[in-house]
Design an enzyme around this catalytic site. Sequence first.
Site, PDB file in Angstrom:
ATOM      1  N   GLY A  14     -98.467 -14.302  40.694  1.00  0.00           N
ATOM      2  CA  GLY A  14     -99.869 -14.191  39.381  1.00  0.00           C
ATOM      3  C   GLY A  14    -100.827 -15.407  39.148  1.00  0.00           C
ATOM      4  CB  VAL A  26    -103.182 -31.663  42.681  1.00  0.00           C
ATOM      5  CG1 VAL A  26    -102.740 -32.197  43.487  1.00  0.00           C
ATOM      6  CG2 VAL A  26    -102.106 -30.868  41.471  1.00  0.00           C
ATOM      7  NE  ARG A  28    -112.446 -35.012  39.759  1.00  0.00           N
ATOM      8  CZ  ARG A  28    -113.895 -34.471  39.628  1.00  0.00           C
ATOM      9  NH1 ARG A  28    -113.506 -34.631  38.603  1.00  0.00           N
ATOM     10  NH2 ARG A  28    -114.219 -33.444  40.847  1.00  0.00           N
ATOM     11  CB  THR A 129     -96.614 -17.942  34.700  1.00  0.00           C
ATOM     12  OG1 THR A 129     -95.699 -16.673  34.231  1.00  0.00           O
ATOM     13  CG2 THR A 129     -96.165 -18.811  34.756  1.00  0.00           C
ATOM     14  CD  GLU A 226     -96.006  -5.687  31.343  1.00  0.00           C
ATOM     15  OE1 GLU A 226     -96.362  -7.044  32.156  1.00  0.00           O
ATOM     16  OE2 GLU A 226     -96.702  -4.936  31.748  1.00  0.00           O
ATOM     17  NE  ARG A 251    -108.515   7.971  19.401  1.00  0.00           N
ATOM     18  CZ  ARG A 251    -107.525   9.334  18.530  1.00  0.00           C
ATOM     19  NH1 ARG A 251    -106.462   9.270  18.506  1.00  0.00           N
ATOM     20  NH2 ARG A 251    -108.707   9.727  18.843  1.00  0.00           N
ATOM     21  NE  ARG A 260    -100.907 -11.705  35.925  1.00  0.00           N
ATOM     22  CZ  ARG A 260    -100.388 -10.833  36.898  1.00  0.00           C
ATOM     23  NH1 ARG A 260    -101.557 -10.622  37.444  1.00  0.00           N
ATOM     24  NH2 ARG A 260     -99.803 -10.585  36.746  1.00  0.00           N
TER      25      ARG A 260
HETATM   26  P1  ADP Z   1     -93.614 -15.465  40.894  1.00  0.00           P
HETATM   27  O1  ADP Z   1     -94.672 -17.289  41.296  1.00  0.00           O
HETATM   28  O2  ADP Z   1     -95.413 -15.700  39.250  1.00  0.00           O
HETATM   29  O3  ADP Z   1     -93.168 -15.271  39.791  1.00  0.00           O
HETATM   30  P2  ADP Z   1     -93.654 -13.438  42.821  1.00  0.00           P
HETATM   31  O4  ADP Z   1     -92.147 -13.304  42.068  1.00  0.00           O
HETATM   32  O5  ADP Z   1     -94.937 -12.301  43.120  1.00  0.00           O
HETATM   33  O6  ADP Z   1     -94.512 -14.524  41.660  1.00  0.00           O
HETATM   34  O7  ADP Z   1     -93.754 -14.872  43.931  1.00  0.00           O
HETATM   35  C1  ADP Z   1     -94.480 -15.547  44.678  1.00  0.00           C
HETATM   36  C2  ADP Z   1     -93.626 -15.348  46.459  1.00  0.00           C
HETATM   37  O8  ADP Z   1     -93.013 -16.696  45.995  1.00  0.00           O
HETATM   38  C3  ADP Z   1     -93.842 -14.130  45.977  1.00  0.00           C
HETATM   39  O9  ADP Z   1     -94.096 -13.260  47.149  1.00  0.00           O
HETATM   40  C4  ADP Z   1     -92.934 -14.934  47.658  1.00  0.00           C
HETATM   41  O10 ADP Z   1     -93.470 -15.612  48.570  1.00  0.00           O
HETATM   42  C5  ADP Z   1     -91.745 -16.204  46.757  1.00  0.00           C
HETATM   43  N1  ADP Z   1     -90.852 -15.559  46.613  1.00  0.00           N
HETATM   44  C6  ADP Z   1     -90.414 -15.070  45.961  1.00  0.00           C
HETATM   45  N2  ADP Z   1     -88.949 -14.746  45.923  1.00  0.00           N
HETATM   46  C7  ADP Z   1     -88.820 -16.097  46.964  1.00  0.00           C
HETATM   47  C8  ADP Z   1     -87.308 -15.596  47.391  1.00  0.00           C
HETATM   48  N3  ADP Z   1     -86.025 -15.595  46.997  1.00  0.00           N
HETATM   49  N4  ADP Z   1     -87.148 -16.434  48.886  1.00  0.00           N
HETATM   50  C9  ADP Z   1     -88.313 -16.846  49.403  1.00  0.00           C
HETATM   51  N5  ADP Z   1     -89.843 -16.703  48.754  1.00  0.00           N
HETATM   52  C10 ADP Z   1     -89.236 -16.274  47.625  1.00  0.00           C
END
Ligand code: ADP
Length: 327
Positions: A14, A26, A28, A129, A226, A251, A260
Amino acid sequence: MIKVTKIAVLTSGGDSPGMNTALRAVVRTCAYNKIDCIGISRGYQGLINDNFKPLNTRSVRGIINRGGTFLFSARSNAFKTKEGRVRAYENLIKHKVDALIVIGGDGSFTGGLIFQNEFNFPVIGIPGTIDNDLYGTSHTLGYDTALNTVMEAIDKIRDTAISHDRLFFVEVMGRDAGHIALNSGIAVGAQEILIPEENVGIEELIDSLKKSKKAGKTSSIVVVAEGDRTGENVFELAKSVEIEFPNYEIRVSVLGHMQRGGSPSCFDRVLASRMGVKAVESLLKGDSGKMIGFENGNIKLTPLATAIKGKTKIDPELIKVSQIMNT
Ligand code: ADP
């Protein structure tokens, strides 16, 4: 210890305000230390698809105040497979990259840690995040901006609530963590704040609303994270409350993805700059497998494994403050 002469950086999962500012820092810091920097588009998927592009100080001009990420973010199922990670590793070797900086959340760090352990390839994480759900940092990048966005949005909703004697249920982001709800709720003077970490219960919520009505309040805001499970969801929750208050206009407003976006706050820009510098300096010193964090005013390192596993706790003092404020 290998000598780091080329660092790759990507944004994953995200997006959050401050990612661009961190990328700028990073790039720079690499230039300052006379080492090469490579940007990878679309997170881990770009690593697999060989979407590499060299970055220099000019590549990151004009982005310090822009939300989102100019490198794009993505979710990659392929990176969850060994085959995908092997391709990612081969591409990094092909481009003579020595270390990787991952800007993302706990999922991205989980993938980064697995990758580092599998290929003995140095990875450092910068927490990007809005959820503020990583252990080892009091603030993740984008959290402060999101809080301000939510506060401004609810202030506007309050104008309507007051004008029409309405009760508003406002759902904010936070599937597992109630930080955004609790802090923004205090900032807007919410009557109740519902978060996943505390189970208020529907009866207590109704009691509190009845009390405030009796005390003469004609409008109220209830902030709901949420991930809160007081009701099936915020709409069902509002329905259950509506039965008890037939004369109250109720409402629901779901703030959604607007939380975000937007230009990062001053706090997030400074934090992103500090974290970006520290990430490069840590790799140059031979550190890896760690997340850059911020605690008590200082930048510090926490092992990625700890950052992912350790749950951030809700501060009981904040709960107390919110309770005193709604009496
Ligand atoms: P965030 O980093 O915001 O928590 P996600 O949970 O969607 O977002 O993870 C981002 C990406 O990190 C995933 O799409 C995947 O490519 C990688 N990732 C997440 N969990 C794993 C895992 N167990 N093994 C390998 N890659 C992972």
